[in-house]
Design an enzyme around this catalytic site. Structure first.
Site, short mmCIF file in Angstrom:
data_model
loop_
_atom_site.label_atom_id
_atom_site.label_comp_id
_atom_site.label_asym_id
_atom_site.label_seq_id
_atom_site.Cartn_x
_atom_site.Cartn_y
_atom_site.Cartn_z
N SER A 1 -1.78 -10.50 -0.62
CA SER A 1 -0.71 -9.52 -0.41
C SER A 1 -0.75 -9.00 1.01
O SER A 1 -1.83 -8.71 1.55
CB SER A 1 -0.84 -8.36 -1.40
OG SER A 1 0.17 -7.40 -1.19
N CYS B 1 -1.01 1.37 -9.10
CA CYS B 1 -0.08 0.70 -10.02
C CYS B 1 0.01 1.41 -11.36
O CYS B 1 0.93 1.17 -12.13
CB CYS B 1 -0.52 -0.75 -10.23
SG CYS B 1 -0.62 -1.69 -8.71
#
Length: 402
Positions: free
Chosen positions: A196, A322
């Site tokens: 990422s 998250c």
């Protein structure tokens, strides 16, 4: 002071400068044949080479995605769709990122069987548990390289050797480890590896999946044949250019940053544990990321601690960004065997190379005052004092914590 770099990082100035022309001047579609498109294509392939070089891969093994979650989904669903006739068994751990765990839950609804291996109190799985879980139906092993909440590093190299010997595909989520420790796809014996951009001072909305040559996956996004037909859709050229530059910088600065971050992390942990009573570090003390430390403090509530720290200018988290809106106890910390009450009193500090400006002494003072203030209001802390600092639910020797 920003102390939540495992959630996201600031885009570096070098990355931003390299991206800028591709918003206004070099805006061509890389699939076109004229000069404007060819320039975008050239930039796309340079970024692909930079990503590949940073993990010791070949450029044709890199597929650009929208981020780590898509990369994990493409790896897991892509293998499951391609190999389901061979078997429907997948091995993973209890402390995976939601991008992996929820993808596997989805596959379970289609008849796949998933083995969730336990971690031990240090947050690390045992290689022999992986080997014992393998069956004739096993088609994939998916293990997070470094945990996003407690920073523990799993023995993926040894697991990869077993997977290769058994002919089982091996997927690693390396979103947290890349840029902090060495990530070499050859040494790790990995077939698929997720990356990422925004975790390494690159832009958000960009990631990559390494797919070892010869490994076939089914596409998730069908379209015009971009990314070797594996991931359709016009590529995000500005973001990919930034990601490529961020990979280059992360690779060249890796060793210096790793040593600096580990030194800051260790000093911080030592001072917190020496200053605040009933403070602990979660996870393994040796096999962990250099930039991350996860504390827990008895008898307090982590969300309240975050708000008090924020009011003093320190931005941290209680766990994974998250799942920060969830009131449930962290599955990662629960998997360590911790009491749910203790799990709710966690604090994750994740550093960046810019953290050398971090005034540790001032932060520890602020943190100690915040913890003391919350404990004054906590009935749990008063209960702990009654039992000599150990919270006992029953008040007798039958309590497992006594």
């Amino acid at each position: 002071m920003y102390l939540d770099n495992s959630a996201t990082t600031q885009v570096s100035q070098e990355v931003f400068e390299e991206m800028k022309p591709f918003f206004i001047q070099e805006y061509g579609n890389p699939s076109t044949l004229y000069k404007l498109g060819r320039e975008s294509k050239k930039a796309l392939e340079l970024a692909r080479q930079r990503v590949a070089d940073s993990i010791n891969a070949k450029p044709e093994e890199i597929i650009f995605t929208s981020g780590g979650s898509e990369s994990d989904n493409l790896a897991i669903k892509g293998i499951a769709s391609k190999l389901f006739k061979k078997g429907k068994h997948i091995i993973t751990t209890e402390i995976e990122h939601p991008a992996v765990k929820n993808t596997l839950k989805f596959l379970e609804s289609f008849g796949f069987e998933v083995t969730y291996l336990p971690v031990y109190e240090n947050g690390i799985i045992k290689v022999e548990d992986v080997e014992d879980a393998i069956t004739d139906e096993t088609i994939l092993i998916s293990i997070m390289h470094g945990n996003n909440e407690i920073g523990t590093i799993q023995p993926v190299e040894e697991i990869g050797k077993i997977a290769r010997e058994k002919g089982i595909k091996f997927h690693i989520d390396a979103v947290q480890t890349f840029g902090k420790i060495e990530v070499d796809v050859e040494k790790l014996n990995v077939d698929l590896l997720a990356l990422s951009s925004h975790k390494i001072n690159g832009p958000k909305g960009v990631g990559a999946l390494y797919i070892r040559k010869g490994t076939r996956v089914e596409s998730l996004i069908h379209g015009g044949g971009q990314e070797r037909g594996i991931r359709g859709g016009t590529e995000n050229i500005p973001g990919i250019v930034g990601f490529g530059k961020a990979c280059e910088l992360a690779s060249t600065q890796l060793e210096a940053h790793k040593e600096k971050l580990a030194s800051i992390r260790n000093e911080l942990a030592e001072k917190v544990l020496a200053t605040i009573p009933k403070a602990y570090v979660n996870g393994d003390q040796e096999h962990r990321l250099p930039n991350l430390v996860n504390f827990r403090f008895s008898a307090i509530e982590g969300e309240s601690l975050i708000l008090l720290l924020d009011a003093q200018g320190y931005q941290a988290s209680t766990g994974s960004a998250c799942s920060s809106n969830s009131l449930e106890a962290s599955p990662v910390l629960t998997a360590l065997g911790l009491d749910p009450v203790d799990v709710h009193g966690s604090l994750r500090i994740s550093l960046s190379p810019e953290s050398d400006k971090f005034d540790i002494d001032n932060f520890v003072d602020v943190l100690a005052n915040a913890v003391a203030r919350l404990r004054e209001m906590s009935p749990l802390w008063n209960q702990e004092i009654d039992y000599d600092g150990v919270m006992c639910k029953k008040g007798n020797d039958s309590c497992k914590r006594c």
